[in-house]
Design a protein around this motif. Structure first.
Motif, PDB file in Angstrom:
ATOM      1  N   GLY A  67      -1.972  -2.959  -2.299  1.00  0.00           N
ATOM      2  CA  GLY A  67      -2.426  -3.627  -1.338  1.00  0.00           C
ATOM      3  C   GLY A  67      -1.720  -4.839  -0.933  1.00  0.00           C
ATOM      4  O   GLY A  67      -0.703  -4.944  -1.375  1.00  0.00           O
ATOM      5  N   SER A  68      -1.951  -5.360   0.404  1.00  0.00           N
ATOM      6  CA  SER A  68      -1.375  -6.491   0.764  1.00  0.00           C
ATOM      7  C   SER A  68      -1.865  -7.784   0.315  1.00  0.00           C
ATOM      8  O   SER A  68      -2.961  -8.125   0.304  1.00  0.00           O
TER       9      SER A  68
ATOM     10  N   PRO B 261       0.807  -1.450  -0.067  1.00  0.00           N
ATOM     11  CA  PRO B 261       0.066   0.047   0.025  1.00  0.00           C
ATOM     12  C   PRO B 261       0.818   1.260   0.057  1.00  0.00           C
ATOM     13  O   PRO B 261       0.217   2.368  -0.436  1.00  0.00           O
TER      14      PRO B 261
ATOM     15  N   ASP C 281      -6.400  -7.315  -0.975  1.00  0.00           N
ATOM     16  CA  ASP C 281      -7.483  -6.380  -0.377  1.00  0.00           C
ATOM     17  C   ASP C 281      -8.976  -6.327  -1.194  1.00  0.00           C
ATOM     18  O   ASP C 281      -9.443  -5.597  -1.724  1.00  0.00           O
TER      19      ASP C 281
END
Ligand SMILES: Cc1cc2nc3c(=O)[nH]c(=O)nc-3n(C[C@H](O)[C@H](O)[C@H](O)COP(=O)(O)OP(=O)(O)OC[C@H]3O[C@@H](n4cnc5c(N)ncnc54)[C@H](O)[C@@H]3O)c2cc1C
Length: 468
Positions: free
Chosen positions: A113-114, A38, A126
């Protein structure tokens, strides 16, 4: 209903290794998606590593040059660092490099995102589900503070924080004498901090031969850094505005006080929250476990870069990323040859650069080697440029004279090492090098000198009086 996206390759992490993997897969005609955490886009090298750190160091290198200008007949008025301007320049250049990388990344679909594995060949980013025929995990490394009593209360800072510091502490304890610790110890010392560098091992740069770390210790001491080798930090305590480090060396206990503490201890592979168990990807104490072809215990998943827990270096991460992606799509995978990429540098002034095997590696592998060391003081260009400190050390095979490794300690080491890497890559012998042309006067002439030392078996000429 959650819709899956499908690609040939998914690179998790858009730093050096992930980006190299993505480029290599695309050149094979594969569809590729990159997943980037992120935070800002660019990876450690561009955002928090090589480039910003070296930008800062280039400023204090100039400061050192001005301070020594008198030695070559130039009287400069007193040099003063404008730390705000130094950090602002770093910010501008980091933005410039990051923008360039963002442009390059724009060629790929990007998931921000992760990432977390939700199946053997599927991740969730995400809420976005991505499936791929092959994955390359390239999630990098992070600093993990050592478990030392009271350290947290001293609010130690890391290289990430150092990059933006405009208030230079009057005194500083740097924990860790690897490249990052040594570079920042010199940086802060030149900006006026009273620096103590604490290193548990017998010499700085524990991954190099002891004579290399010992030479660097001399340089740093010259810059006013107190270097404490063989020293363990037992505990820390806050005392008003100061931090007290309780140290032990050779059975003797003593203290050092400083306003701030910098952590420059090991970086460890980072794979928290990736759900590796779900994808049956095994890890070891070192990092993500891969075979000789960079494949993990899940045959569809490869790994590259700092997450492997090997040398944390950009050229190694890029090589491994490329190779992992190529191996992922070929029936004839290539073994990773990390030896070929064995080269690293320390951007202190004077510099350190090492390529190939060192003495310890030769001994561990049972290789019969011979070694010669030649001082820069015996090289005309080093003398005229007032860069006489340091030496080149060359290791060669006793059997056939092939060069096994080169370490350079001194002025232009980091650019000179390019020649050493080429010699190693082309498997040159000391005889080849002794006969090769070198421009005169250049620092590179030292390669010819050290190679001749093997042939003549003579010790280098003693330095003329006054030049030692
Ligand atoms: C201060 C400093 C100075 C350095 N100087 C040098 C130098 O001079 N020369 C040199 O060769 N090397 C240097 N290095 C080391 C070099 O920066 C690293 O070896 C290199 O950047 C590692 O690349 P990587 O691709 O493995 O990881 P990174 O570049 O760190 O990329 C990892 C990426 O993965 C992302 N990520 C992590 N977890 C997830 C997840 N779950 N989902 C999605 N994305 C995720 C992160 O956001 C990150 O962008 C330095 C490092 C530091 C800290």
């Amino acid at each position: 209903m959650c819709v899956s996206e499908r690609y040939d390759l998914c690179a998790i992490g858009a730093g050096t290794a992930g980006f190299a993997a993505a480029q290599a897969a695309r050149s094979l005609g594969k569809s590729v998606v990159l997943v980037s955490g992120p935070g800002d886009l660019g990876g450690t090298c561009i955002l928090r590593g090589c480039m910003p750190a070296k930008t800062l160091l280039s400023s204090t290198e100039r400061l050192g040059d001005v301070e020594h200008a008198r030695d070559v007949g130039i009287r400069a008025s007193e040099a003063r660092a404008d730390v705000r301007a130094i950090v602002e320049r770093k910010r501008e250049l980091t933005d410039y490099f990051a923008a360039d990388r963002r442009d390059e990344l724009a060629a790929f679909p990007l998931a921000r995102g992760s990432a977390r594995f939700v199946a053997n060949v599927a991740i969730d980013v995400d809420g976005r589900r991505i499936e791929a025929e092959r994955f390359v995990i390239a999630t990098g490394s992070r600093i993990v503070p050592p478990a030392i009593d009271g350290l947290a209360a001293c609010r130690p800072f890391t290289s990430d924080d150092a990059l933006d510091m405009t208030a230079i502490p009057s005194s500083l304890i740097v924990l860790g004498g690897g490249p990052v610790g040594c570079e920042f110890a010199q940086y802060f010392a030149r900006l006026g901090a009273r620096v103590t560098l604490v290193q548990a091992e017998a010499t700085l740069l524990r991954n190099d031969d002891p004579d290399i770390g010992a030479a660097l210790e001399t340089f740093l001491t010259h810059d006013g850094v107190e270097v404490l080798t063989r020293t363990t930090a037992l505990a820390f305590a806050r005392d008003g505005d100061a931090c007290v480090a309780y140290l032990a060396r050779d059975g003797e206990r003593f203290e050092r006080r400083a306003v701030r503490v910098m952590l420059a201890t090991n970086r460890l592979p980072f794979y928290d929250g990736l759900g590796l168990e779900t994808a049956s990807v095994r890890v070891t104490a070192r990092g993500i476990d891969v075979d000789a072809f960079l494949r993990t215990s899940n045959p569809a998943v490869y790994a590259a870069g700092d997450v492997l827990g090997r040398r944390n270096l950009v050229h190694v991460a890029a090589y491994a990323g490329r190779l992992a992606a190529r191996n992922a799509f070929t029936p004839h995978p290539e073994r990773a040859d990390f030896d070929r990429f064995e080269a690293h540098a320390v951007y202190t002034q004077p510099q350190i650069a090492v390529a190939g095997l060192d003495e310890r590696a030769c001994r561990e592998r049972g290789i019969a080697y011979d070694v010669r060391r030649h001082p820069f003081v015996d090289v005309g260009k080093a003398v005229v440029s007032d860069e006489r400190a340091g030496f080149v050390k060359m290791l060669a095979s006793v059997d056939d004279g092939r060069i096994l490794g080169v370490a350079i300690v001194g002025g232009e080491a980091i650019d000179l090492v390019g020649e050493a890497i080429a010699l190693l890559d082309r498997r040159a012998t000391v005889t080849d090098v002794a006969e090769m042309p070198h421009l005169h006067p250049t620092m590179g002439e030292i390669f010819g000198r050290v190679a001749e030392d093997f042939a003549t078996r003579q010790a280098p000429l003693p330095a003329p009086a006054g030049l030692r």
